[in-house]
Design a protein around this motif. Structure first.
Motif, PDB file in Angstrom:
ATOM      1  N   ARG A 230      -9.888   1.686 -16.077  1.00 50.91           N
ATOM      2  CA  ARG A 230     -10.701   1.068 -15.025  1.00 50.91           C
ATOM      3  C   ARG A 230      -9.859   0.106 -14.188  1.00 50.91           C
ATOM      4  O   ARG A 230     -10.088  -0.036 -12.992  1.00 50.91           O
TER       5      ARG A 230
ATOM      6  N   ILE B 295       0.844  -1.206   0.000  1.00 53.78           N
ATOM      7  CA  ILE B 295       0.000   0.000   0.000  1.00 53.78           C
ATOM      8  C   ILE B 295       0.878   1.254   0.000  1.00 53.78           C
ATOM      9  O   ILE B 295       0.645   2.190  -0.767  1.00 53.78           O
TER      10      ILE B 295
ATOM     11  N   THR C 119      -6.246  -8.116  -7.650  1.00 53.97           N
ATOM     12  CA  THR C 119      -5.427  -6.914  -7.530  1.00 53.97           C
ATOM     13  C   THR C 119      -4.113  -7.085  -8.279  1.00 53.97           C
ATOM     14  O   THR C 119      -3.685  -6.200  -9.031  1.00 53.97           O
TER      15      THR C 119
ATOM     16  N   PHE D 186      -7.526  -1.716  -0.325  1.00 56.63           N
ATOM     17  CA  PHE D 186      -8.225  -1.256   0.875  1.00 56.63           C
ATOM     18  C   PHE D 186      -9.380  -2.188   1.215  1.00 56.63           C
ATOM     19  O   PHE D 186      -9.731  -2.357   2.383  1.00 56.63           O
ATOM     20  N   VAL D 187      -9.955  -2.794   0.181  1.00 57.82           N
ATOM     21  CA  VAL D 187     -10.956  -3.838   0.426  1.00 57.82           C
ATOM     22  C   VAL D 187     -10.273  -5.022   1.120  1.00 57.82           C
ATOM     23  O   VAL D 187     -10.794  -5.587   2.086  1.00 57.82           O
TER      24      VAL D 187
ATOM     25  N   ALA E 148      -8.141   2.211 -11.583  1.00 59.01           N
ATOM     26  CA  ALA E 148      -9.054   2.595 -10.503  1.00 59.01           C
ATOM     27  C   ALA E 148      -9.265   1.429  -9.542  1.00 59.01           C
ATOM     28  O   ALA E 148      -9.192   1.585  -8.311  1.00 59.01           O
ATOM     29  N   LEU E 149      -9.484   0.229 -10.105  1.00 55.42           N
ATOM     30  CA  LEU E 149      -9.739  -0.934  -9.248  1.00 55.42           C
ATOM     31  C   LEU E 149      -8.480  -1.376  -8.516  1.00 55.42           C
ATOM     32  O   LEU E 149      -8.544  -1.821  -7.369  1.00 55.42           O
ATOM     33  N   HIS E 150      -7.332  -1.237  -9.187  1.00 54.39           N
ATOM     34  CA  HIS E 150      -6.084  -1.633  -8.539  1.00 54.39           C
ATOM     35  C   HIS E 150      -5.797  -0.739  -7.332  1.00 54.39           C
ATOM     36  O   HIS E 150      -5.175  -1.176  -6.369  1.00 54.39           O
ATOM     37  N   PHE E 151      -6.247   0.490  -7.397  1.00 53.27           N
ATOM     38  CA  PHE E 151      -6.079   1.386  -6.242  1.00 53.27           C
ATOM     39  C   PHE E 151      -7.075   1.038  -5.140  1.00 53.27           C
ATOM     40  O   PHE E 151      -6.752   1.079  -3.954  1.00 53.27           O
ATOM     41  N   LEU E 152      -8.297   0.677  -5.546  1.00 51.35           N
ATOM     42  CA  LEU E 152      -9.348   0.427  -4.553  1.00 51.35           C
ATOM     43  C   LEU E 152      -9.162  -0.890  -3.806  1.00 51.35           C
ATOM     44  O   LEU E 152      -9.280  -0.956  -2.569  1.00 51.35           O
ATOM     45  N   LEU E 153      -8.870  -1.968  -4.552  1.00 48.16           N
ATOM     46  CA  LEU E 153      -8.944  -3.308  -3.973  1.00 48.16           C
ATOM     47  C   LEU E 153      -8.038  -3.535  -2.748  1.00 48.16           C
ATOM     48  O   LEU E 153      -8.442  -4.241  -1.819  1.00 48.16           O
TER      49      LEU E 153
END
Lengths: 423, 212
Positions: free
Chosen positions: A193, A59, A142, A203-204, A196-201
């Motif tokens: 996209r 991260i 990810t 944290f999930v 965007a998802l690679h940044f979000l996941l």
């Protein structure tokens, strides 16, 4: 958590003031300070903490990289090279992130096989295990999307092959793939996209890790003997015993990690990914990153169509079959707690299971080697045999062992087992 | 709502459980009405969620500018017999091969042989894969136009360059997972489920086609 805690005196008025209003220090003391932990952990129990450290490293390094990155098919490849050449210490942060992915998977795979050997998925830790498998799935998504971002040849063709897996879904497959791509091929909309998802996941993942640890602290840790602690003699407080042991393990792991970063940063990568993506030319040999290879071998092992006899109607095409097998291989891990119902957890007391465990590990590693080979001749045959053995382990061997295996006698308690060993 | 004339406050809709043993004749009627309100409110919420969610899902589909790039024209005159070119259409490669008489013969031999034809995974005659329409009085079975994307997992098969591997059937070979296509682009061996796709195209003249 907060409701039943009595205020602790930490000897510092500021900490006491905060703790009275938000008992975070009490909670940390309870969950990581005095938390009773089985006294017989071996070094395999370090890998949960190591995986946690790797998540943090990913991260932190990812955040810095994202500040220099641009998701655009015309720019991305050059922007990553700019990080490598022009940004101060950019090369270091990128190599940390690149190799960090591999090291994270190493830690998690050791963590998983430790769980398999010592039966950590068994009652009452089923949900804890399932959350772990969910983390693995999220990590795979990810890692896959992150690998696309440098927009090299392997990025592009890896993305093409993996997104095309969804075209195997009957009837609506092609529509789904067009929707995933945002066009008629992997292109700019796909890249943006994925970023965007690679940044979000991550944290999930962090959220699910929190639940994973919360569930762990309800049931308590499993241990190499696989029997529950019965008294204070069987446990030690988490701190300092395991904080120190985990720190030691983390240090050793980080030394190996640093050796890769500084001396062999591209060892686990593919040279093809230093060629800019070209939609017109597929590299002669597409291989995913090493941590996907066993699954890739399973995907390619299904080479025949299943048809209704005496007709041409295909029920399961070899493409759909491969995709089903690949997802099925992970599904096995989700249902594992209900496939292996033997009440004895640790393989130490299950002579037959122990043998099959090593066979299973060998099968997984062989599948990994086969995934890196071209899909032809003997490699296909070995992949098919290993795929069969993989599924047989879960669906045939484990249920049969429940019935026919005679486990060795379990020790009465953890401390008595340790004392007996000393004699 | 309810029937205040006969029961008063004791049979209020909010707290029927407070009645104790006291009979409340309107209770059944109330319950079904409440169920109806619950179900209709929940349905409306579900519809509303779907309506709000749809634009978010739809943004991920192909945008107008992506859809606009959907035709391309190609001049065939520089392509010699036995040569192949690759052009880009919708971000994908399109293979155009000017087949030799031998290529055509090899493909049509399968058309004529019943056992060979029935063993095809995706049964299609060579004549159905090329344009039979005539231009200037000539048939054009030499032109094979296909989307150069393996129907397995989307790699670009090899076989366009003279030095490429062409697989066991003298057509194309996909290096990713080992699919072999014949000289009509039909799948003959390997995991791909379909023949290489033939895009929509038309001959504008003898030496010019438009794809899309």
């Amino acid at each position: 958590m907060a409701g039943n805690t009595t205020p602790t005196d930490f000897g510092n008025p500021v900490i006491n003031w905060i703790d009275k209003r938000l008992p975070v220090f009490t909670m940390m003391q309870k969950e990581y300070g005095v938390f009773p932990t089985p006294r017989n952990f071996n070094y395999l129990w370090n890998f949960g903490a190591i995986a946690m450290v790797m998540l943090m490293v990913m991260i932190a390094s990812g955040l810095v990289l994202a500040m220099h990155y641009t998701a655009d098919t015309k720019l991305s490849f050059n922007v990553v090279e700019r990080i490598m050449r022009d940004v101060d210490y950019g090369w270091l942060v990128r190599y940390i992130h690149m190799n960090g992915a591999s090291m994270f998977f190493i830690a998690v795979y050791v963590h998983i096989f430790r769980g398999l050997y010592y039966g950590s998925y068994k009652q009452p830790r089923e949900l804890l295990w399932i959350l772990g498998v969910l983390i693995l799935l999220l990590m795979m998504a990810t890692a896959f999307m992150g690998y696309v971002l440098p927009w090299g040849q392997m990025s592009f063709w890896g993305a093409t092959v993996i997104t095309n897996l969804f075209s195997a879904i009957p009837l609506i497959g092609d529509t789904i793939v067009t929707w995933l791509w945002g066009g008629f091929s992997v292109d700019n909309p796909t890249l943006t996209r994925f970023f965007a998802l690679h940044f979000l996941l991550p944290f999930v993942i962090l959220g699910v890790v929190f639940l994973h640890i919360a569930a762990l602290h309800v049931s308590g840790s499993n241990n190499p003997l696989g029997i529950e602690p019965k008294s204070d003699k069987d446990t030690v407080p988490f701190s300092p015993y395991y904080t120190v042991k985990d720190l030691f393990g983390v240090c050793v792991f980080l030394i190996i990690y640093a050796a890769f970063v500084f001396y062999a940063p591209n060892y686990m990568g593919h040279p093809d990914n230093y060629t800019p993506a070209n939609p017109m030319v597929t590299p002669p040999h597409i291989v995913p990153e090493w941590y996907f290879l066993p699954f890739y071998a399973i995907l390619r092992s299904f080479t025949i169509d299943i048809v209704i006899p005496f007709t041409d109607i295909i029920i399961i095409s070899s493409k759909l079959g491969g995709v089903l097998l690949m997802f099925g291989s992970i599904a096995m891990m989700f249902i594992l707690p209900w496939l292996d119902t033997s009440p004895v957890r640790s393989a130490r007391f299950r002579p037959l299971y122990q043998k099959f465990f090593w066979l299973h590990l060998a099968v997984c590693i062989t599948l990994g080697f086969m995934g890196a080979k071209p899909p032809e001749g003997i490699y296909t045959v070995i992949s098919q045999i290993c795929t069969f053995l993989y599924f047989a382990h879960y669906l045939i061997v484990l249920p049969l062992l429940n019935k026919y295996e005679k486990p060795l006698p379990l020790p009465p308690s953890i401390h008595e087992a340790i004392l007996a060993q000393k004699k | 709502m309810g029937n205040p004339h006969s029961h008063g406050a004791q049979c209020s809709h909010d707290a029927p459980q407070k009645h104790g043993q006291e009979e409340c004749p309107d209770n059944g009627h109330d319950e079904s009405k409440r169920d109806f309100i619950f179900i209709s409110a929940a349905s409306m919420a579900a519809v509303g969620t779907g309506v709000v969610a749809w634009p978010f899902v739809a943004t991920l589909g192909p945008a107008k500018d992506t859809l606009a790039l959907s035709t391309t024209e190609i001049d065939l005159s520089p392509i010699q017999e036995g040569q192949a070119v690759t052009v880009m259409w919708r971000g994908k490669p399109v293979f155009i091969r000017r087949r030799t008489a031998q290529d055509i013969e090899l493909a049509r031999k399968v058309d004529g042989d019943a056992t060979a034809f029935n063993s095809l995974r995706d049964k299609q005659k060579d004549t159905d894969r090329v344009k039979q329409s005539t231009f200037g009085g000539k048939e054009m079975p030499q032109w094979l136009v296909m989307v150069g994307v393996c129907t397995h997992l989307g790699c670009v098969p090899m076989g366009q360059k003279p030095t490429d591997m062409r697989g066991d059937f003298d057509g194309w070979f996909c290096p990713c997972h080992g699919s072999h296509y014949d000289s009509a682009g039909r799948i003959r061996k390997g995991p791909a489920p379909h023949n290489l796709a033939v895009p929509t195209y038309t001959f504008l003249s003898e030496n010019r086609i438009r794809i899309g």
